[in-house]
Each structure stands twice: as C-alpha cells, then as structure tokens.
Design an enzyme around this catalytic site. Structure first.
Site, PDB file in Angstrom:
ATOM      1  N   TYR A  21      -2.841  -1.310  10.455  1.00 21.01           N
ATOM      2  CA  TYR A  21      -2.858  -1.695   9.025  1.00 21.01           C
ATOM      3  C   TYR A  21      -1.566  -1.208   8.353  1.00 21.01           C
ATOM      4  CZ  TYR A  21      -4.385  -1.523   4.086  1.00 21.01           C
ATOM      5  OH  TYR A  21      -4.478  -1.663   2.714  1.00 21.01           O
ATOM      6  N   SER A  62       0.867  -1.189   0.000  1.00 25.19           N
ATOM      7  CA  SER A  62       0.000   0.000   0.000  1.00 25.19           C
ATOM      8  C   SER A  62       0.895   1.228   0.000  1.00 25.19           C
ATOM      9  CB  SER A  62      -0.860  -0.007   1.268  1.00 25.19           C
ATOM     10  OG  SER A  62      -1.458   1.260   1.487  1.00 25.19           O
TER      11      SER A  62
HETATM   12  N1  LIG Z   1      -8.646  -0.369  -1.794  1.00 25.96           N
HETATM   13  C1  LIG Z   1      -7.618   0.368  -1.399  1.00 25.96           C
HETATM   14  O1  LIG Z   1      -7.717   1.597  -1.249  1.00 25.96           O
HETATM   15  C2  LIG Z   1      -6.296  -0.277  -1.133  1.00 25.96           C
HETATM   16  C3  LIG Z   1      -5.159   0.558  -1.027  1.00 25.96           C
HETATM   17  C4  LIG Z   1      -3.941  -0.019  -0.755  1.00 25.96           C
HETATM   18  C5  LIG Z   1      -3.818  -1.395  -0.627  1.00 25.96           C
HETATM   19  N2  LIG Z   1      -4.942  -2.178  -0.739  1.00 25.96           N
HETATM   20  C6  LIG Z   1      -4.745  -3.627  -0.573  1.00 25.96           C
HETATM   21  O2  LIG Z   1      -5.212  -4.303  -1.723  1.00 25.96           O
HETATM   22  C7  LIG Z   1      -5.599  -5.637  -1.372  1.00 25.96           C
HETATM   23  C8  LIG Z   1      -6.987  -5.909  -1.913  1.00 25.96           C
HETATM   24  O3  LIG Z   1      -7.895  -5.041  -1.280  1.00 25.96           O
HETATM   25  P1  LIG Z   1      -9.237  -4.517  -1.942  1.00 25.96           P
HETATM   26  O4  LIG Z   1      -9.243  -3.056  -1.783  1.00 25.96           O
HETATM   27  O5  LIG Z   1      -9.453  -5.127  -3.273  1.00 25.96           O
HETATM   28  O6  LIG Z   1     -10.275  -5.076  -0.852  1.00 25.96           O
HETATM   29  P2  LIG Z   1     -11.530  -6.068  -0.913  1.00 25.96           P
HETATM   30  O7  LIG Z   1     -12.391  -5.766  -2.079  1.00 25.96           O
HETATM   31  O8  LIG Z   1     -12.107  -6.020   0.457  1.00 25.96           O
HETATM   32  O9  LIG Z   1     -10.835  -7.478  -1.157  1.00 25.96           O
HETATM   33  C9  LIG Z   1     -10.159  -8.171  -0.159  1.00 25.96           C
HETATM   34  C10 LIG Z   1      -9.986  -9.594  -0.644  1.00 25.96           C
HETATM   35  O10 LIG Z   1      -9.249 -10.339   0.318  1.00 25.96           O
HETATM   36  C11 LIG Z   1      -9.908 -11.575   0.550  1.00 25.96           C
HETATM   37  N3  LIG Z   1      -9.574 -12.024   1.900  1.00 25.96           N
HETATM   38  C12 LIG Z   1      -9.720 -11.347   3.070  1.00 25.96           C
HETATM   39  N4  LIG Z   1      -9.298 -12.095   4.091  1.00 25.96           N
HETATM   40  C13 LIG Z   1      -8.871 -13.273   3.563  1.00 25.96           C
HETATM   41  C14 LIG Z   1      -8.327 -14.462   4.111  1.00 25.96           C
HETATM   42  N5  LIG Z   1      -8.158 -14.610   5.447  1.00 25.96           N
HETATM   43  N6  LIG Z   1      -7.980 -15.463   3.286  1.00 25.96           N
HETATM   44  C15 LIG Z   1      -8.158 -15.350   1.950  1.00 25.96           C
HETATM   45  N7  LIG Z   1      -8.671 -14.245   1.355  1.00 25.96           N
HETATM   46  C16 LIG Z   1      -9.035 -13.232   2.171  1.00 25.96           C
HETATM   47  C17 LIG Z   1     -11.392 -11.257   0.334  1.00 25.96           C
HETATM   48  O11 LIG Z   1     -12.168 -12.396  -0.029  1.00 25.96           O
HETATM   49  P3  LIG Z   1     -12.999 -13.261   1.067  1.00 25.96           P
HETATM   50  O12 LIG Z   1     -13.651 -12.284   1.991  1.00 25.96           O
HETATM   51  O13 LIG Z   1     -13.943 -14.117   0.289  1.00 25.96           O
HETATM   52  O14 LIG Z   1     -11.959 -14.096   1.746  1.00 25.96           O
HETATM   53  C18 LIG Z   1     -11.302 -10.315  -0.856  1.00 25.96           C
HETATM   54  O15 LIG Z   1     -11.210 -11.033  -2.054  1.00 25.96           O
HETATM   55  C19 LIG Z   1      -5.500  -5.715   0.158  1.00 25.96           C
HETATM   56  O16 LIG Z   1      -4.281  -6.303   0.519  1.00 25.96           O
HETATM   57  C20 LIG Z   1      -5.521  -4.239   0.563  1.00 25.96           C
HETATM   58  O17 LIG Z   1      -4.894  -4.029   1.801  1.00 25.96           O
HETATM   59  C21 LIG Z   1      -6.153  -1.660  -1.002  1.00 25.96           C
END
Ligand SMILES: NC(=O)c1ccc[n+]([C@@H]2O[C@H](COP(=O)([O-])OP(=O)(O)OC[C@H]3O[C@@H](n4cnc5c(N)ncnc54)[C@H](OP(=O)(O)O)[C@@H]3O)[C@@H](O)[C@H]2O)c1
Length: 253
Positions: A157, A144
């Site tokens: 986080y 991130s």
């Molecule tokens: N959106 C942002 O602004 C942002 C910015 C920087 C970094 N990120 C990072 O990008 C990544 C994806 O985030 P996103 O924004 O796309 O969020 P999201 O839509 O909430 O997706 C999170 C994903 O992680 C899976 N997950 C959560 N816990 C898990 C576990 N214990 N085992 C396996 N899968 C798990 C969820 O699926 P299930 O619930 O079905 O398991 C879901 O597919 C994360 O690492 C997040 O920290 C996001």
C-alpha cells in the site's frame, strides 16, 4: 470568498460515496460545484448523491470501477455528455491490504496497484485529455502519509502511495502547459471504513497512531475537505506537483 468559489464547476470524485471521498464531495459541492460521485456500488453512489441533493447541493452518481479501462472511458464520456466539460478530478478511490512484507501475494500486489496507482493514472489520462481540450483543469490525487514515510505491515500500500506522489509530480510537469494543476493530498490515519474494523480489533495500533500525532487525535474525513476545495479553486492556480499532508503533525518528527 470569490477565489474559493466553485460555482458552475463540474467535479468528479472517485470513491466519493463514503469516507474521505464523501467529505471531499460535500466540501466541493458546498463551494458551489456539481459533484459526480463515481464508485463501484451504484446504489451507494446514488444514496450519497441523494444526501447531497437533500442538503440543497448539486450531485449525481455515475458508477465507476477504476480497475477497468472501459469503465473509466464510459464514466468520463458520460460526464462530458451530461455536463459538457470536466473542471475538477479527485482521484480518491483506494484500497489497503495489511500484511507483513514477506506475506504479500502477487494477487495482493495487483489488487492494490491496479486500484491505487494504475487506476489513478488512467483516470488522470482519460479526464486529462478532456481538460487539455478545455485548456484548464484541476486534478487532486489522494496519497497518504505513507507516500513519504514507511509504516509496518502495509508495505505494498505504501509503495502504491509513494507512486501517487510521483505520478502527481510527473503529470504536473507535463501538463502545466495545458494549465492543468496536478496536486496531491496525503491524509494521516483517519477513521473510515478502510480501517474501522482493523483499529477496533487493534486498539494498540490506534493508540500508537494517536501517540505519534502532535495534535493528539487521529483524523476525521472532513479534515481533508478544505485542502481539496483550495486545490480545486482559482486560489491555487500557481501551485502544482505538490503533496499536502493532513496528519495533525504526524510526519514532523
Ligand atoms: N482512512 C485513512 O486512514 C487514510 C489515510 C491515508 C490515505 N487514505 C486514502 O484515502 C482514500 C479514501 O479512503 P477512505 O479511508 O475514505 O476509505 P473507504 O471509506 O474505504 O473508501 C474507499 C472508497 O474507494 C472506493 N473504491 C474502492 N475501489 C474502487 C474501484 N476499483 N473503483 C472505484 N471506486 C473504488 C469505494 O467505493 P466502492 O467500494 O463502492 O467502489 C469507497 O468509496 C484512499 O485512497 C485511501 O488510501 C486513507
């Protein structure tokens, strides 16, 4: 272009069913890879895989909970049994809990660290062992912008994501001799399920993000797909231990 071609490659994307993970899954599949979508909720994974299959791409869903060592071992063994190898691992699964530093509980700490950092490390280890046997592999960890800068009310986080950047460097150093590239992608604020409700309820935070981003918008999940394809492909064979920030310039100033 041949150097970005992923035809015949097997890629695991943790949390590949939605948000940034799904965009990366689609990007890898469009570049020719067979994508294994690995998340907790089996029916959501199946749906995501079906939508890629429906677009003429190659995908399967295998359930995974990255907080469970047994689940990581089972998923990895199943991919090897099904496809005979693993070329690419994208560690994307992640959760956030937003609180002031003084309000976090030990349970919050464990939930965040077990998913974002411990789970990532042991996915790298389990799949990495397979890549060592194969003599090549590409690991892409999702960090991130808070891997490198601090933001209020998401301290634990941010600590986990700073850990992702260093986990990436540590493994890159140790595994270069096995021809395993370990790199990270650091998205900036990107609209997904992880923040949709929060940003709707806090429009001032959304506006503050936008004000801070020279390119004048927050990220779309697809913004991360190109970098993931690059880091998964032969085009990045001499790049390892790096973190690419995809943030519209947010961290320039
Ligand atoms: N959106 C942002 O602004 C942002 C910015 C920087 C970094 N990120 C990072 O990008 C990544 C994806 O985030 P996103 O924004 O796309 O969020 P999201 O839509 O909430 O997706 C999170 C994903 O992680 C899976 N997950 C959560 N816990 C898990 C576990 N214990 N085992 C396996 N899968 C798990 C969820 O699926 P299930 O619930 O079905 O398991 C879901 O597919 C994360 O690492 C997040 O920290 C996001």
């Amino acid at each position: 272009m041949k150097m970005f071609d992923l035809s015949g490659r097997i890629a695991i994307v943790t949390g590949g069913n939605r948000g940034i993970g799904f965009s990366i899954s689609r990007g890898l599949a469009e570049a020719g890879a067979t994508v294994v979508i690995a998340n907790r909720h089996a029916e959501e994974g199946e749906k995501a895989a079906a939508s890629l299959l429906g677009a003429g791409l190659k995908a399967v869903a295998i359930p995974l909970d990255v907080t469970s060592d047994a689940s990581i071992q089972k998923m990895t063994a199943e991919v090897v049994r099904k496809f005979g190898k693993i070329d690419i691992l994208v560690n994307n699964a992640g959760i956030v809990i937003r609180k002031k530093a003084e309000d976090y509980t030990p349970q919050d700490w464990e939930a965040i660290m077990n998913t974002n950092l411990r789970g990532m490390f042991f996915c790298c280890q389990e799949v990495g062992r397979e890549m060592m046997r194969q003599g090549k592999g590409k690991i892409i960890n999702i960090g991130s912008v808070v891997s490198v800068v601090a933001q209020s009310e998401r301290g634990v986080y941010a600590i986990s994501k700073a850990g992702v950047a260093h986990l990436t460097r540590s493994l890159a150093l140790e595994w270069a001799k096995y021809r395993i590239n370990v790199n990270a992608i650091g998205p900036g604020a990107t609209l997904t399920d992880i923040n949709r409700t929060y940003l709707k309820e806090h429009p001032e935070v959304l506006q503050a993000f936008i004000n801070d981003i020279p390119m004048g918008r927050i990220g779309h999940p697809d913004d991360c797909a190109g970098a993931a394809v690059f880091l998964a492909s032969d085009a990045s064979d001499f790049i390892t231990g790096q973190l690419i920030l995809i943030d519209g310039g947010m961290t320039i100033h």
